[in-house]
Design a protein around this motif. Structure first.
Motif, mmCIF file in Angstrom:
data_model
loop_
_atom_site.group_PDB
_atom_site.id
_atom_site.type_symbol
_atom_site.label_atom_id
_atom_site.label_comp_id
_atom_site.label_asym_id
_atom_site.label_seq_id
_atom_site.Cartn_x
_atom_site.Cartn_y
_atom_site.Cartn_z
ATOM 1 N N TYR A 253 0.840 -1.208 -0.013
ATOM 2 C CA TYR A 253 -0.101 0.006 0.157
ATOM 3 C C TYR A 253 0.792 1.249 0.058
ATOM 4 O O TYR A 253 0.485 2.366 -0.664
ATOM 5 C CB TYR A 253 -0.846 -0.235 1.329
ATOM 6 N N PHE A 254 2.041 1.171 0.749
ATOM 7 C CA PHE A 254 2.735 2.359 0.909
ATOM 8 C C PHE A 254 3.894 2.919 -0.004
ATOM 9 O O PHE A 254 3.914 3.811 -0.509
ATOM 10 C CB PHE A 254 3.522 2.392 2.240
ATOM 11 N N ILE B 220 2.469 4.996 -3.004
ATOM 12 C CA ILE B 220 2.550 6.315 -2.576
ATOM 13 C C ILE B 220 4.035 6.968 -2.187
ATOM 14 O O ILE B 220 4.069 8.078 -2.776
ATOM 15 C CB ILE B 220 1.807 6.584 -1.232
ATOM 16 N N PHE C 4 -0.861 10.313 2.990
ATOM 17 C CA PHE C 4 -1.762 9.382 3.033
ATOM 18 C C PHE C 4 -2.431 9.634 4.348
ATOM 19 O O PHE C 4 -1.995 10.254 5.273
ATOM 20 C CB PHE C 4 -0.996 8.098 2.933
ATOM 21 N N LYS C 5 -3.755 9.368 4.410
ATOM 22 C CA LYS C 5 -4.576 9.340 5.536
ATOM 23 C C LYS C 5 -5.445 8.040 5.910
ATOM 24 O O LYS C 5 -5.549 7.401 5.128
ATOM 25 C CB LYS C 5 -5.510 10.495 5.236
ATOM 26 N N LEU D 186 -4.564 5.124 7.331
ATOM 27 C CA LEU D 186 -3.777 3.958 6.922
ATOM 28 C C LEU D 186 -3.836 3.079 8.212
ATOM 29 O O LEU D 186 -3.003 3.135 9.040
ATOM 30 C CB LEU D 186 -2.502 4.087 6.459
ATOM 31 N N SER E 209 -1.471 8.506 9.407
ATOM 32 C CA SER E 209 -1.549 9.648 8.268
ATOM 33 C C SER E 209 -0.155 10.432 8.345
ATOM 34 O O SER E 209 0.453 10.502 9.355
ATOM 35 C CB SER E 209 -2.641 10.778 8.858
ATOM 36 N N THR F 292 2.553 12.963 5.806
ATOM 37 C CA THR F 292 2.973 13.815 4.431
ATOM 38 C C THR F 292 4.286 13.653 4.142
ATOM 39 O O THR F 292 5.124 13.478 5.158
ATOM 40 C CB THR F 292 2.555 15.445 4.750
ATOM 41 N N TYR G 3 9.114 11.048 5.457
ATOM 42 C CA TYR G 3 7.632 11.432 6.001
ATOM 43 C C TYR G 3 7.648 11.789 7.158
ATOM 44 O O TYR G 3 8.459 11.291 8.237
ATOM 45 C CB TYR G 3 6.668 10.090 5.666
#
Length: 777
Positions: free
Chosen positions: A66-67, A70, A77-78, A80, A97, A99, A111
């Motif tokens: 999933y990551f 991104i 992402f939010k 997760l 979450s 950025t 991040y």
């Protein structure tokens, strides 16, 4: 800026969420202090650690999938959801979450984000979801008809199940239905009374009625209602009506089962009991009370009261055995002990078996047990043990006596025979020679008598062993001719020997026992024949693979045997029936031993005789052919008999291994399926669990013989209405035996040994001719 920075830092540290940063490789560069509350780690313990190391391998793989997409595009992402491992090992569900972080040149550097513990929320969500699913499942599976009534019994609402149960439609409901019309007329007054009782606040509980469908059919129901209150006043009722047809049928079936159980336990002298370890209460069956000689009205079943019934000398054993089974956590416990019946004071015996049931934590929940009154069996066992000991003592005494007598007689007998032989060469007068012949004859007779007695003793005690070795029957017959030649010459008898060409040269069996039987039969034939002939004929009665059935017949023209005495000649010490037979002498043991030896080898001896004409004794014995790979002696193939009907399921009740092998081979060669039972009791048990077309039943078997087994079978068939064809398969082959066994209830009769043709003929005779037959090929 400094104060603002401090305020922001304080806000981060006071937050219930965890703030974090990691570099482009997902290695932590910053963690707020709340990580200690979330995962149990100090921030310093995790700095430099890869974020995915806090996950299981499977979870890390899932989050990476999933990551990674991104991170390649450096998108925020939010929410997760992911599972991290707490320092103490338990799992924590986290919602993350984040950025992306870029440097001044716009390069991706990692991040920063926030983690929130959502374990409690997920538990609530799971609980709500499961509760909703349970409610939905219960609602869909609810068997009862739900309805709402006004105070007059008019239906204001009815569930789908209500319409299905009573056979009404929605249109009927719209036209107005009254609940009392759905009860049979004779119970409507009772239904109204129960409704008024509920309005007045009485606890009525579930009430059973006979419901009435639209089509007029009826069925039993149970009705539960509660009043609907509005402004402290009842305005109607909410109820559920359940069809209890199956319950009523089950109750009736249970009642009948209980009656059957009580009757079965009474017949079997077997009671049952249950002890609830949680309530410390015991429940006994009716038969348990009877076995112990107490009544439910005067006796409270408990472990202590039970011990008071146990015989005083057995109480310590019972307590120790029962307690040991519990201490060791056994599932079952089984033992026998004595009791003293409370009503009579009589000493009895019971066999007790119980099963302990345990909770997952190892504590006992209950014990279920059975007990059987075995007083009669114990008395029989004690009597049998006493009789067995007496028999063993008598047999031991007999053996000691025989050994002593044999030794003491053989010692002087040796001198008599030895000196008699020495005197054969002496010069004796005619008178003295006559005396010497008498002495020698008496010595020979006495030697034979001792050998016969010892052989009979070995057969009776089971000590005589049958050997299996290669021998030539023709060679043995030549020796027998030489041995008996002088006796034939002295009596001027003709002696003819015939051996069929299909009798093999080399056989495998106990040559000396076969020779012993033949010598006895030939000796008797010569002894009881004054004129005429003695003939020996050997023929092949049957061949199956490498096994054959020999018929060795000794025929004489002697005095013969009356029909009524032909069965007695095989009894010990039977010496004849008139002055001529007594004059011939003998111990009366020869035929007894010969018949026993034949039986040990799987064969038999039968006689055909007519008084004043002569006798023919047949030694019929199964034996193996010696097979030499270099020069195999093939027997010419005879015409075979084949069964043309369908294969039969045959139960063979037989205890002799050689006979089992022979009969099984013959039947299976025809295509039949054979099951073997070694005695009558096993045969009856096998019939309970299986279905057969036919049974071949031996007469003389251990535990339960064929006659008793047939009697039990025919009694059972009186109840079932069925009938199994049973053929008596027996070595009893005297005149009248066939009629005797058919009169007992056997459908057919075969005397051992038999030929395949005789077996097929009997099968055709007893089985339905429209379904079964045989043809010769």
């Amino acid at each position: 800026m400094s104060s603002e920075h401090e305020r922001f830092k304080k806000m981060v540290e006071d937050s219930q969420d965890v703030f974090w940063e990691f570099d482009e490789n997902a290695n932590f560069t910053y963690l707020s202090r709340k990580i200690k509350d979330l995962l149990g780690f100090e921030p310093e313990e995790l700095i430099g650690l890869n974020a995915f190391n806090l996950m299981s391998a499977d979870e890390a793989e899932r989050v990476r999938r999933y990551f990674d997409p991104i991170s390649k595009r450096h998108l925020p992402f939010k929410h997760l959801e992911n599972i991290n491992i707490h320092k103490d090992g338990h799992e924590v569900i986290i919602e993350s979450s984040g950025t992306p972080i870029f440097d001044e040149e716009g390069l991706f550097r990692g991040y920063r984000g926030i983690d929130r513990d959502i374990s409690a929320r997920k538990q609530v969500e799971t609980f709500l979801r499961e509760s909703e699913e349970r409610f939905r499942t219960i609602a869909e599976m609810l068997p009862g008809a739900v309805f709402e009534l006004d105070l007059q019994g008019n239906l204001r609402f009815a569930s789908r199940r209500a319409f299905e149960l009573f056979g009404y439609s929605a249109e009927d409901f719209n036209q107005g239905l009254n609940a009392f019309e759905m009860v049979v007329p004779k119970e409507r007054a009772l239904a109204r009374d129960r409704m008024h009782q509920r309005i007045s606040g009485e606890e009525v509980g579930g009430v059973e009625y006979t419901a009435l469908r639209k089509d007029g059919s009826t069925f039993p129901v149970i009705l539960n209602m509660i009043p609907l209150i509005k402004g402290h006043e009842p305005v109607g009722f909410l109820g559920i009506m359940t069809d209890i047809t199956e319950r009523k049928l089950a109750e009736d079936s249970l009642r009948k089962s209980q009656e059957l159980l009580i009757e079965t336990q009474r017949i079997a002298n077997m009671g049952s009991w249950i002890f609830d370890a949680e309530t410390n209460q015991a429940t006994w069956s009716e038969e348990a009370y009877r076995i112990f000689g107490v009544t439910p009205q005067t006796f409270i079943p408990s472990y202590i009261n039970f011990l008071n019934i146990v015989h005083p000398d057995d109480r310590a054993f019972v307590e120790e055995t029962y307690s040991k089974s519990l201490d060791e956590g056994r599932e079952t416990s089984e033992f026998e002990h004595r009791i003293i019946r409370m009503n009579t004071g009589e000493v009895g015996y019971v066999h007790l078996k119980c099963r302990h049931e345990y909770h997952p934590d190892g504590t006992r929940s209950r014990t279920v047990g059975m007990l059987q009154d075995i007083t009669d069996r114990k008395k029989n066992e004690l009597a049998l043990q006493l009789a067995s000991k007496s028999a063993e003592f008598a047999n031991r005494a007999k053996s000691i006596f025989l050994a002593k007598v044999s030794h003491e007689i053989r010692t002087p007998l040796t001198a008599i025979v030895g000196f008699g032989e020495l005197m054969e060469d002496a010069e004796l007068t005619t008178e003295h020679r006559k005396y010497l012949d008498a002495i020698n004859s008496a010595g020979s007779t006495l030697s034979l008598l001792i050998n016969d007695i010892l052989d009979l003793s070995k057969v009776e005690s089971g000590e005589l062993v049958i050997k299996q070795e290669v021998f030539s029957l023709q060679e043995h017959i030549k020796k027998l001719i030489d041995i008996q030649k002088q006796q034939n010459t002295n009596k001027n008898l003709s002696f003819d020997v015939s051996i069929d060409s299909d009798v093999p040269e080399s056989l495998v069996g106990d040559q000396y026992r076969i020779q012993q039987i033949m010598l006895n039969l030939l000796g008797n034939a010569i002894k009881f024949t004054e004129k005429g002939s003695v003939d020996l004929a050997v023929s092949l009665a049957e061949k199956s693979g490498y096994g054959i059935l020999l018929d060795i017949a000794v025929k004489d023209t002697g005095i013969g045997i009356p029909t009524g005495l032909q069965e007695q000649i095989f009894e010990p010490f039977f010496q004849g029936f008139d002055s001529r037979s007594h004059h011939c002498g003998g111990s009366g043991l020869g035929l007894t031993i010969s018949q026993s030896l034949a039986g040990l080898m799987g064969g038999t001896i039968r006689v055909e005789s007519q008084e004043g004409v002569g006798s023919t004794f047949h030694l019929i014995i199964p034996i193996q052919i010696k097979i030499d790979n270099r020069s195999e002696n093939h027997l010419p193939e005879k015409e075979r008999l084949h069964w043309s009907g369908p294969a039969l399921k045959v139960l063979l009740a037989e205890d002799n291994p050689i006979n089992i092998q022979l009969v099984k081979a013959v039947l299976e060669n025809m295509g039949h399926v054979v099951t073997v039972a070694e005695n009558g009791m096993v045969a009856l048990d096998t019939l309970q669990a299986n279905t057969f077309d036919l049974m071949l039943m031996d007469i003389q078997m251990p535990v339960m013989d064929g006659i008793d087994a047939l009697s039990v079978l025919r009694d059972q068939e009186q109840i079932s209405g069925k009938h199994l064809m049973v053929i008596a398969l027996t070595a009893y082959a005297l005149i009248g035996d066939k009629e005797k066994y058919l009169k007992m209830g056997f459908d057919g009769y075969l005397s051992k040994p038999f030929t395949t043709k005789a077996l097929v003929d009997e099968l055709v005779r007893v089985m339905p001719r429209e379904n079964f037959a045989f043809i010769t090929k």
